[in-house]
Design a protein around this motif. Structure first.
Motif, PDB file in Angstrom:
ATOM      1  N   MET A  34       0.794  -0.988   0.231  1.00  0.00           N
ATOM      2  CA  MET A  34       0.233  -0.109   0.393  1.00  0.00           C
ATOM      3  C   MET A  34       0.868   1.542  -0.336  1.00  0.00           C
ATOM      4  O   MET A  34       1.637   1.372   0.786  1.00  0.00           O
ATOM      5  CB  MET A  34      -1.072   0.101   1.189  1.00  0.00           C
ATOM      6  CG  MET A  34      -1.607   1.335   1.282  1.00  0.00           C
ATOM      7  SD  MET A  34      -2.424   1.178   3.210  1.00  0.00           S
ATOM      8  CE  MET A  34      -4.232   0.564   1.893  1.00  0.00           C
ATOM      9  N   GLU A  38      -2.282   6.133  -0.683  1.00  0.00           N
ATOM     10  CA  GLU A  38      -3.239   5.203  -0.546  1.00  0.00           C
ATOM     11  C   GLU A  38      -3.425   5.687   0.931  1.00  0.00           C
ATOM     12  O   GLU A  38      -4.586   5.758   1.462  1.00  0.00           O
ATOM     13  CB  GLU A  38      -2.967   3.808  -1.046  1.00  0.00           C
ATOM     14  CG  GLU A  38      -3.001   3.214  -2.543  1.00  0.00           C
ATOM     15  CD  GLU A  38      -2.497   2.620  -2.627  1.00  0.00           C
ATOM     16  OE1 GLU A  38      -3.218   2.144  -3.973  1.00  0.00           O
ATOM     17  OE2 GLU A  38      -1.506   1.688  -2.271  1.00  0.00           O
ATOM     18  N   THR A  65      -9.521  11.765  -8.860  1.00  0.00           N
ATOM     19  CA  THR A  65      -7.917  11.524  -8.380  1.00  0.00           C
ATOM     20  C   THR A  65      -8.111  10.730  -7.138  1.00  0.00           C
ATOM     21  O   THR A  65      -7.657   9.228  -7.323  1.00  0.00           O
ATOM     22  CB  THR A  65      -6.825  12.313  -8.632  1.00  0.00           C
ATOM     23  OG1 THR A  65      -6.968  12.946 -10.000  1.00  0.00           O
ATOM     24  CG2 THR A  65      -6.132  11.734  -8.546  1.00  0.00           C
ATOM     25  N   ARG A  68      -9.971   7.909  -7.124  1.00  0.00           N
ATOM     26  CA  ARG A  68      -8.860   6.397  -7.705  1.00  0.00           C
ATOM     27  C   ARG A  68      -8.210   5.997  -6.346  1.00  0.00           C
ATOM     28  O   ARG A  68      -7.715   4.662  -5.897  1.00  0.00           O
ATOM     29  CB  ARG A  68      -8.744   6.863  -9.172  1.00  0.00           C
ATOM     30  CG  ARG A  68      -9.422   6.640 -10.301  1.00  0.00           C
ATOM     31  CD  ARG A  68      -8.971   6.814 -11.167  1.00  0.00           C
ATOM     32  NE  ARG A  68      -7.870   7.787 -11.981  1.00  0.00           N
ATOM     33  CZ  ARG A  68      -8.204   9.517 -12.024  1.00  0.00           C
ATOM     34  NH1 ARG A  68      -9.800   9.391 -12.370  1.00  0.00           N
ATOM     35  NH2 ARG A  68      -7.901  10.266 -12.149  1.00  0.00           N
ATOM     36  N   ILE A  69      -7.670   6.616  -5.562  1.00  0.00           N
ATOM     37  CA  ILE A  69      -7.000   6.087  -4.845  1.00  0.00           C
ATOM     38  C   ILE A  69      -7.447   5.654  -3.993  1.00  0.00           C
ATOM     39  O   ILE A  69      -7.285   4.710  -3.278  1.00  0.00           O
ATOM     40  CB  ILE A  69      -5.511   7.702  -4.151  1.00  0.00           C
ATOM     41  CG1 ILE A  69      -4.714   7.997  -5.340  1.00  0.00           C
ATOM     42  CG2 ILE A  69      -5.206   6.702  -3.209  1.00  0.00           C
ATOM     43  CD1 ILE A  69      -3.995   9.284  -5.326  1.00  0.00           C
ATOM     44  N   TYR A  70      -8.724   6.086  -3.042  1.00  0.00           N
ATOM     45  CA  TYR A  70      -8.870   6.261  -2.002  1.00  0.00           C
ATOM     46  C   TYR A  70      -9.664   4.384  -2.672  1.00  0.00           C
ATOM     47  O   TYR A  70      -9.926   3.240  -1.986  1.00  0.00           O
ATOM     48  CB  TYR A  70     -10.250   6.695  -2.340  1.00  0.00           C
ATOM     49  CG  TYR A  70     -10.947   6.153  -1.131  1.00  0.00           C
ATOM     50  CD1 TYR A  70     -10.927   6.203   0.908  1.00  0.00           C
ATOM     51  CD2 TYR A  70     -12.406   5.661  -1.443  1.00  0.00           C
ATOM     52  CE1 TYR A  70     -11.673   6.155   1.567  1.00  0.00           C
ATOM     53  CE2 TYR A  70     -13.168   5.506  -0.145  1.00  0.00           C
ATOM     54  CZ  TYR A  70     -12.592   5.286   1.262  1.00  0.00           C
ATOM     55  OH  TYR A  70     -14.074   4.701   1.973  1.00  0.00           O
ATOM     56  N   ASN A  71     -10.175   4.192  -3.819  1.00  0.00           N
ATOM     57  CA  ASN A  71     -10.513   3.435  -4.190  1.00  0.00           C
ATOM     58  C   ASN A  71      -9.749   1.887  -4.296  1.00  0.00           C
ATOM     59  O   ASN A  71      -9.986   0.810  -3.883  1.00  0.00           O
ATOM     60  CB  ASN A  71     -11.562   3.159  -5.836  1.00  0.00           C
ATOM     61  CG  ASN A  71     -13.222   3.793  -5.643  1.00  0.00           C
ATOM     62  OD1 ASN A  71     -13.319   3.748  -4.169  1.00  0.00           O
ATOM     63  ND2 ASN A  71     -13.317   4.211  -6.428  1.00  0.00           N
ATOM     64  N   SER A  72      -8.186   1.626  -5.034  1.00  0.00           N
ATOM     65  CA  SER A  72      -7.949   1.060  -5.218  1.00  0.00           C
ATOM     66  C   SER A  72      -7.117   0.764  -3.444  1.00  0.00           C
ATOM     67  O   SER A  72      -6.670  -0.539  -3.430  1.00  0.00           O
ATOM     68  CB  SER A  72      -6.343   1.924  -5.126  1.00  0.00           C
ATOM     69  OG  SER A  72      -4.832   1.209  -5.748  1.00  0.00           O
ATOM     70  N   ALA A  73      -7.151   2.074  -2.366  1.00  0.00           N
ATOM     71  CA  ALA A  73      -6.235   1.440  -1.203  1.00  0.00           C
ATOM     72  C   ALA A  73      -7.646   0.494  -1.015  1.00  0.00           C
ATOM     73  O   ALA A  73      -7.561  -0.460   0.508  1.00  0.00           O
ATOM     74  CB  ALA A  73      -6.885   2.566  -0.447  1.00  0.00           C
ATOM     75  N   LYS A  75      -9.270  -2.047  -2.109  1.00  0.00           N
ATOM     76  CA  LYS A  75      -9.523  -2.893  -2.399  1.00  0.00           C
ATOM     77  C   LYS A  75      -8.855  -3.962  -2.359  1.00  0.00           C
ATOM     78  O   LYS A  75      -7.927  -5.183  -1.927  1.00  0.00           O
ATOM     79  CB  LYS A  75      -8.704  -3.208  -4.174  1.00  0.00           C
ATOM     80  CG  LYS A  75      -8.867  -3.970  -4.673  1.00  0.00           C
ATOM     81  CD  LYS A  75     -10.279  -4.662  -5.718  1.00  0.00           C
ATOM     82  CE  LYS A  75      -9.530  -5.745  -6.144  1.00  0.00           C
ATOM     83  NZ  LYS A  75     -10.802  -6.620  -6.586  1.00  0.00           N
ATOM     84  N   LYS A  76      -7.348  -3.046  -2.035  1.00  0.00           N
ATOM     85  CA  LYS A  76      -5.609  -3.904  -1.157  1.00  0.00           C
ATOM     86  C   LYS A  76      -6.172  -4.046   0.578  1.00  0.00           C
ATOM     87  O   LYS A  76      -6.087  -5.295   0.806  1.00  0.00           O
ATOM     88  CB  LYS A  76      -4.705  -2.712  -1.163  1.00  0.00           C
ATOM     89  CG  LYS A  76      -4.425  -2.877  -2.005  1.00  0.00           C
ATOM     90  CD  LYS A  76      -3.157  -1.612  -2.911  1.00  0.00           C
ATOM     91  CE  LYS A  76      -2.081  -1.548  -3.893  1.00  0.00           C
ATOM     92  NZ  LYS A  76      -1.328  -0.481  -4.364  1.00  0.00           N
ATOM     93  N   GLN A  79      -8.771  -7.674  -0.128  1.00  0.00           N
ATOM     94  CA  GLN A  79      -7.947  -8.551  -0.443  1.00  0.00           C
ATOM     95  C   GLN A  79      -7.076  -9.088   0.960  1.00  0.00           C
ATOM     96  O   GLN A  79      -6.735 -10.055   0.816  1.00  0.00           O
ATOM     97  CB  GLN A  79      -6.918  -7.882  -1.882  1.00  0.00           C
ATOM     98  CG  GLN A  79      -6.415  -9.755  -2.359  1.00  0.00           C
ATOM     99  CD  GLN A  79      -5.223  -8.795  -2.840  1.00  0.00           C
ATOM    100  OE1 GLN A  79      -4.913  -7.486  -3.491  1.00  0.00           O
ATOM    101  NE2 GLN A  79      -4.315  -9.634  -3.853  1.00  0.00           N
TER     102      GLN A  79
END
Length: 135
Positions: A34, A38, A65, A68-73, A75-76, A79
């Motif tokens: 991460m 994020e 932007t 997108r960063i928040y959604n990536s975080a 998701k991680k 997971q």
């Protein structure tokens, strides 16, 4: 040619390097990376309960932007939670608002070299024991 990515502003580094699951056999290779930006979005939006438009202004990025960063975080985090993997926080396209250092011995965070004082847990006191987190 795409324009260069703008560095995201991060207020301060996290107190930890990441998280590990417990209750399962842990393997050092089982981790998710991460990035600092994020981590910052999760801290601002969830922990600080800040609206996304304000968080985007604070990080000096656009609202899309930040999303997108928040959604990536998220998701991680999901997971890691579902698959029992550790999260390591490091790297990314960011810059801290201030100069941050971490003690190699006690891992204490220090904002600015001028604020370095001997803590009770460190046997010695000198600037060689500090790691500059801004690099």
């Amino acid at each position: 040619m795409p324009r260069p990515k703008k560095k995201r502003k991060v207020n301060n580094p996290p107190k930890m390097l990441g998280f590990k699951p417990f209750g399962i056999a842990f393997c050092e290779t089982e981790n998710i990376m991460m990035q600092y930006d994020e981590y910052e979005t999760v801290k601002l939006v969830i922990y600080d309960d800040m609206p996304q438009d304000e968080a985007a202004d604070k990080m000096e990025v656009s609202r899309p932007t930040l999303t997108r960063i928040y959604n990536s975080a998220l998701k991680k985090i999901a997971q890691a939670f579902v698959e029992g993997k550790s999260i390591m926080i490091k790297g990314g396209n960011f810059e801290f608002e201030d100069d941050w250092y971490k003690c190699k011995k006690c891992f204490k965070l220090i904002m600015g070299i001028e604020n370095h004082t001997k803590c009770g847990d460190c046997p010695s006191y000198n600037d060689d024991e500090l790691v500059n987190l801004n690099k």
